[in-house]
Design a protein around this motif. Structure first.
Motif, PDB file in Angstrom:
ATOM      1  N   LYS A   1       0.784  -1.088  -0.133  1.00  0.00           N
ATOM      2  CA  LYS A   1      -0.103   0.299  -0.281  1.00  0.00           C
ATOM      3  C   LYS A   1       0.444   1.637  -0.158  1.00  0.00           C
ATOM      4  N   GLU A   2       1.868   0.978   0.931  1.00  0.00           N
ATOM      5  CA  GLU A   2       3.062   2.062   0.505  1.00  0.00           C
ATOM      6  C   GLU A   2       4.267   1.068  -0.097  1.00  0.00           C
ATOM      7  N   ILE A   3       5.034   2.160  -1.511  1.00  0.00           N
ATOM      8  CA  ILE A   3       6.397   2.091  -1.409  1.00  0.00           C
ATOM      9  C   ILE A   3       7.363   3.798  -1.169  1.00  0.00           C
ATOM     10  N   VAL A   4       8.263   2.750  -0.702  1.00  0.00           N
ATOM     11  CA  VAL A   4       9.215   3.688  -0.312  1.00  0.00           C
ATOM     12  C   VAL A   4      10.427   3.187  -1.382  1.00  0.00           C
ATOM     13  N   LEU A   5      10.407   5.148  -2.467  1.00  0.00           N
ATOM     14  CA  LEU A   5      11.560   4.249  -3.606  1.00  0.00           C
ATOM     15  C   LEU A   5      12.976   5.265  -2.411  1.00  0.00           C
ATOM     16  N   ILE A   6      14.093   4.358  -2.243  1.00  0.00           N
ATOM     17  CA  ILE A   6      15.426   5.409  -1.739  1.00  0.00           C
ATOM     18  C   ILE A   6      15.613   6.001  -2.878  1.00  0.00           C
ATOM     19  N   ALA A   7      16.313   7.184  -3.301  1.00  0.00           N
ATOM     20  CA  ALA A   7      17.516   7.618  -3.958  1.00  0.00           C
ATOM     21  C   ALA A   7      18.054   8.207  -3.157  1.00  0.00           C
ATOM     22  N   PRO A   8      19.531   7.286  -3.672  1.00  0.00           N
ATOM     23  CA  PRO A   8      21.105   7.979  -3.103  1.00  0.00           C
ATOM     24  C   PRO A   8      21.248   8.742  -3.938  1.00  0.00           C
ATOM     25  N   GLU A   9      21.613   9.847  -3.279  1.00  0.00           N
ATOM     26  CA  GLU A   9      21.837  11.038  -3.848  1.00  0.00           C
ATOM     27  C   GLU A   9      23.467  11.284  -4.980  1.00  0.00           C
TER      28      GLU A   9
ATOM     29  N   GLN B   1       3.360  -3.347   9.514  1.00  0.00           N
ATOM     30  CA  GLN B   1       4.070  -2.190   8.742  1.00  0.00           C
ATOM     31  C   GLN B   1       4.365  -2.989   7.648  1.00  0.00           C
ATOM     32  N   GLY B   2       4.558  -4.475   8.179  1.00  0.00           N
ATOM     33  CA  GLY B   2       5.612  -5.080   6.591  1.00  0.00           C
ATOM     34  C   GLY B   2       4.201  -5.474   5.462  1.00  0.00           C
ATOM     35  N   GLU B   3       2.904  -5.995   5.766  1.00  0.00           N
ATOM     36  CA  GLU B   3       2.612  -6.457   5.217  1.00  0.00           C
ATOM     37  C   GLU B   3       1.856  -5.617   4.164  1.00  0.00           C
ATOM     38  N   LYS B   4       2.496  -4.251   4.572  1.00  0.00           N
ATOM     39  CA  LYS B   4       1.462  -3.402   3.430  1.00  0.00           C
ATOM     40  C   LYS B   4       2.914  -2.291   3.075  1.00  0.00           C
ATOM     41  N   SER B   5       3.779  -2.724   3.532  1.00  0.00           N
ATOM     42  CA  SER B   5       4.786  -1.604   3.342  1.00  0.00           C
ATOM     43  C   SER B   5       5.321  -2.007   2.777  1.00  0.00           C
ATOM     44  N   ALA B   6       6.317  -1.339   1.781  1.00  0.00           N
ATOM     45  CA  ALA B   6       7.662  -2.093   1.162  1.00  0.00           C
ATOM     46  C   ALA B   6       9.083  -0.607   0.725  1.00  0.00           C
ATOM     47  N   ILE B   7       9.930  -1.230   0.457  1.00  0.00           N
ATOM     48  CA  ILE B   7      11.284  -0.142   0.801  1.00  0.00           C
ATOM     49  C   ILE B   7      11.675  -0.723  -0.964  1.00  0.00           C
ATOM     50  N   ILE B   8      11.841  -0.355  -1.821  1.00  0.00           N
ATOM     51  CA  ILE B   8      12.737   0.052  -3.338  1.00  0.00           C
ATOM     52  C   ILE B   8      14.416   0.467  -3.099  1.00  0.00           C
ATOM     53  N   PHE B   9      14.926  -0.027  -3.434  1.00  0.00           N
ATOM     54  CA  PHE B   9      16.598   0.312  -3.095  1.00  0.00           C
ATOM     55  C   PHE B   9      17.376   0.127  -3.807  1.00  0.00           C
ATOM     56  N   PRO B  10      17.650   1.292  -4.560  1.00  0.00           N
ATOM     57  CA  PRO B  10      19.080   1.234  -6.051  1.00  0.00           C
ATOM     58  C   PRO B  10      20.114   0.665  -5.516  1.00  0.00           C
ATOM     59  N   GLY B  11      20.712   0.501  -6.450  1.00  0.00           N
ATOM     60  CA  GLY B  11      22.320   0.679  -5.952  1.00  0.00           C
ATOM     61  C   GLY B  11      22.936  -0.169  -4.866  1.00  0.00           C
TER      62      GLY B  11
END
Lengths: 407, 410
Positions: free
Chosen positions: B118-126, B211-221
């Motif tokens: 339900k919630e996706i956080v996209l990490i943006a490495p600077e 929280q783990g069921e509906k949230s996820a983190i996308i981590f490029p790099g």
């Protein structure tokens, strides 16, 4: 000039995949070095148009040649960088070095003179070099890092003992490290060759020229090379192989000497062998003495960058595996960081230590887990730096042949 | 004299070398550069094996399903960090954020969990090169329309000087940094802080498990594969973390290459990188020696058997001129389609099927002949004829299966 044409060809071969920069040991740890792709083929396009880039960038290249080995398209990236460095040096632009660093590089380039000086009274030299106040002064005056593992000096190598007279002859090119810092290893090389029935001829060679070139003294490097070629020429003409036990000297003899306009240049590439490359050929022809005693030892092996560049594989690993009892594994953990005299420099010491960190960790881990007891590698610089970084004893692989032959 | 020499140090060549070494053979791999794994995403595609094995001349049809399965199982046995099951594909994210199917996937790249999020956080490495967070966000919003997508910038102090001096930071640089001692500690802190913030912001959230069921983190790099330290760090995070595949140079591809090399060397294999084979010598129907362009002079290596793993047009195994195509090392006959290209750019391109035709034991054949040209030469990987990795999505499958088979029967 043909050279220009070659560069253009090389530039087109680069497909900008960035594999060289991704694997460059210096670019990974030094934020001020944009990487071999940028200062090599990318900047070369501008250089061909007369636009020079910041020369300091070029000086960060450690000349390990990892980029050339890596490149899937065969682009001679390091050669491009060294060429640009030389042109920059000749041009009126500043080479970006301070007076102190210029003087330091003048000193470091002269491994031969340092060696001659250091071996006049080796114990005195070593004592002086081990005084920490002295090292602080050397750092301040010369820009030589006080932490750098400067090799100790020993009595200069003079081929000694009973000269084997044989119709099988080789020329041995010991290189400055073996000659001035590690005469026992040079002697060991001679013993192993003699044990195999060869008469070993050691003319009074000069420094191969690599330290001069690496410190920006290109034409003096070539002068040395020409002097050495003149000493070798009669032997080369007679078809004698030239044996090296230092991988950087070996690479210079194979790659750079043939490009000189001097007598003997046409033979030198063809007739130069790394010691273990030579011994392996003897083995393949059934001519190597293989009356080995068992040497119960487990070794970690580090392939020096300038051995990898030679394109002969790792013949010492192959050969030591013929000795009963020897266990040897190639760690393949990257460059040791020293790159000749690069890591001795005050502003580059930390970079060198960071470059070598994966290797030191791999060495320490291997020893801690009992996978091997001690390290071996052909290059004197790598030996000094691995010992410095990991605290694990590191010797030239010829010493295991000495034990196997019981010499 | 070697038992076997593999020419080409990419995926299929190294797999062949590893399998043969494991069986006690003395193996040498000769490779012009580091192979093309650095360009690859590091995930393995097998494609629709059921269909492809029925396609006339396709490598799957030649080798048979058992061999293709064996290739997959062997690879997973070598690298348990790779997950996947026979004909049960998973999803991974492309560098632009679209999900795509893949069969064997390194730990961390599996993006399946995003479907329920339900919630996706996209990490943006600077300052990361070839990374476009806004483009990815837009794509994710379309694909995972039920989820709220947020960009979460992450700046690493260690790269401050890089950014200030204008030096590009590739995904590979970030991936290497996270694998360092200092980077792993920093990663743990960043993820700790992020999960805390997410827990606070999600309205009425109670337990971390929910929280783990509906949230996820996308981590490029980030590439945790083959790193026990990083896997440990990620396990402690209550949220699923999804890595992304990358444009070249790709960390996942590079780390796989390193792992393959380590495995091969640990088994006693020798790797000669940086020089190509100049000439090959034959006697009758047997190849006996290769001549390598080393510095200063040529060096010869002799062996009982040879495996050609030099790749296709991109890898350098096939050299194409305006009118003709040649196999670059042994000069073997190639299958070359009458019409090379098709005007539809992303459509079927016949040149993709160029390659060496082989018998079921991977020995090279002359056109229209079923008798192998050489008894001790085997062809593996991209150099094989009659397959199209882009349309059939079977690049990993053909390389693993043919590499395994060649190593097995050497």
């Amino acid at each position: 000039m043909d050279l220009k044409q070659d560069n253009v060809k090389n530039l087109d071969a680069c497909i900008k995949c960035s594999a060289c920069t991704a694997l460059c040991p210096v670019a990974a740890v030094n934020p001020l070095f944009p990487g071999p792709k940028s200062v090599g083929p990318d900047a070369e396009r501008f250089r061909l148009e007369g636009i020079e880039m910041d020369i300091k960038c070029l000086n960060y290249c450690s000349n390990c040649k990892t980029c050339e080995v890596t490149c899937p398209s065969g682009v001679r990236i390091t050669s491009m960088i060294l060429g640009a460095r030389e042109r920059a040096k000749q041009s009126k632009h500043s080479d970006g070095k301070t007076l102190q660093h210029r003087f330091r590089d003048l000193v470091l380039g002269r491994a031969e003179y340092l060696g001659r000086l250091g071996t006049i009274w080796p114990s005195m030299t070593n004592t002086v070099l081990s005084i920490s106040l002295m090292r602080v002064l050397m750092e301040q005056i010369l820009g030589l890092s006080r932490h750098a593992p400067l090799p100790s000096y020993h009595t200069k190598f003079k081929p000694q003992g009973s000269f084997v007279q044989s119709d099988k002859q080789v020329v041995y090119f010991p290189g400055c490290f073996a000659k001035y810092n590690d005469a026992q290893t040079a002697q060991a090389v001679v013993k192993v060759l003699e044990h195999n029935g060869y008469q070993v001829i050691v003319p009074n060679f000069h420094c191969c020229g690599v330290p001069l070139q690496a410190n920006g003294y290109f034409s003096r490097g070539r002068e040395n090379a020409k002097k050495n070629l003149a000493l070798m020429e009669p032997y080369l003409k007679a078809g004698l192989p030239v044996i090296t036990s230092c991988t950087s000297c070996g690479l210079a003899l194979k790659e750079e000497y043939p490009e000189l306009a001097a007598a003997g240049a046409e033979y030198i590439g063809q007739q130069t062998y790394d010691l273990f490359e030579f011994l392996w050929e003897l083995h393949e022809r059934g001519e190597l003495r293989e009356d080995f005693q068992s040497v119960p030892v487990s070794l970690g092996y580090h392939a020096p960058c300038h051995l990898k560049t030679q394109g002969i594989g790792t013949p010492s690993v192959r050969l030591l595996r013929l000795i009963p009892g020897v266990q040897i594994q190639d760690l393949d953990a990257g460059c040791c960081g020293l790159s000749g005299s690069y890591g001795f420099k005050e502003e580059k010491y930390d970079i060198a230590m960071q470059i070598g960190k994966p290797l030191y960790q791999s060495v320490q881990q291997g020893v801690a887990e009992g996978r091997f007891q001690t390290m071996t590698t052909e290059c004197g610089g790598c030996q000094v730096q691995i010992q410095h970084g990991s605290g694990v004893k590191t010797e030239h692989p010829v010493w295991y042949l000495i034990r196997a032959y019981d010499l | 004299m070697w038992d076997g020499i593999v020419i080409g140090g990419g995926l299929s060549g190294l797999i062949a070398g590893i399998r043969a070494s494991e069986k006690g053979k003395r193996m040498l791999v000769i490779s012009e550069g580091v192979g093309s794994l650095t360009y690859s995403s590091g995930v393995m595609d097998f494609g629709d094996v059921e269909r492809l094995k029925e396609e006339k001349n396709h490598p799957y049809a030649l080798m048979g399903e058992t061999v293709v399965r064996a290739g997959m199982e062997y690879f997973q046995r070598l690298f348990p960090d790779y997950q996947g099951a026979w004909q049960n594909s998973q999803q991974v994210l492309t560098p632009l954020g679209s999900p795509r199917e893949a069969d064997l996937v390194p730990t961390g790249l599996n993006a399946g969990v995003l479907q329920k999020a339900k919630e996706i956080v996209l990490i943006a490495p600077e300052g990361m090169k070839d990374f476009f967070p806004e483009v990815i966000k837009a794509k994710l919003e379309r694909v995972y329309s039920k989820a709220k997508i947020e960009i979460y910038p992450v700046a690493v102090e260690a790269f401050d000087i890089w950014r200030n001096s204008g030096k590009l930071i590739t995904g590979m640089d970030y991936a290497k940094y996270w694998r360092s001692d200092q980077g792993a500690v920093n990663l743990k802190n960043i993820l700790g802080k992020l999960t805390e913030e997410m827990a606070c912001s999600s309205s009425g959230a109670t337990s971390g498990e929910k929280q783990g069921e509906k949230s996820a983190i996308i981590f490029p790099g980030l590439a945790a594969c083959f790193s026990n330290v990083l896997k440990g760090v990620l396990e402690e995070v209550p949220l699923p973390i999804v890595e992304m595949t990358a444009f070249p140079p790709s960390a996942s591809g590079q780390f796989l290459y390193e792992a393959l090399k380590q495995k091969f060397k640990a088994l006693g294999g020798e790797l000669l990188v940086g020089t190509g084979v100049k000439k090959v010598e034959f006697q009758g129907k047997r190849c006996h020696t290769v001549i390598v362009k080393s510095k200063g002079k040529d060096v010869t290596f002799s062996a009982q058997s040879f495996i050609l793993a030099t790749g296709g047009i991109f890898g350098g195994g096939i050299q194409v001129g305006p009118k003709d195509a040649n196999e670059s090392v042994m000069g073997l006959p190639l299958y070359v389609p009458a019409q090379w290209t098709n005007s539809e750019f992303l459509g079927e391109q016949p040149y993709a099927k160029m390659g060496v035709e082989v018998d079921p034991e991977l020995r090279p054949l002359a056109a229209g002949n079923q008798e192998p040209l050489f008894d001790n030469v085997r062809i593996v990987g991209r150099l094989l004829a009659h397959w199209d990795p882009w349309l059939d999505h079977c690049g990993g499958g053909v390389s693993l299966a043919s590499g395994w088979l060649a190593g097995e029967i050497l």
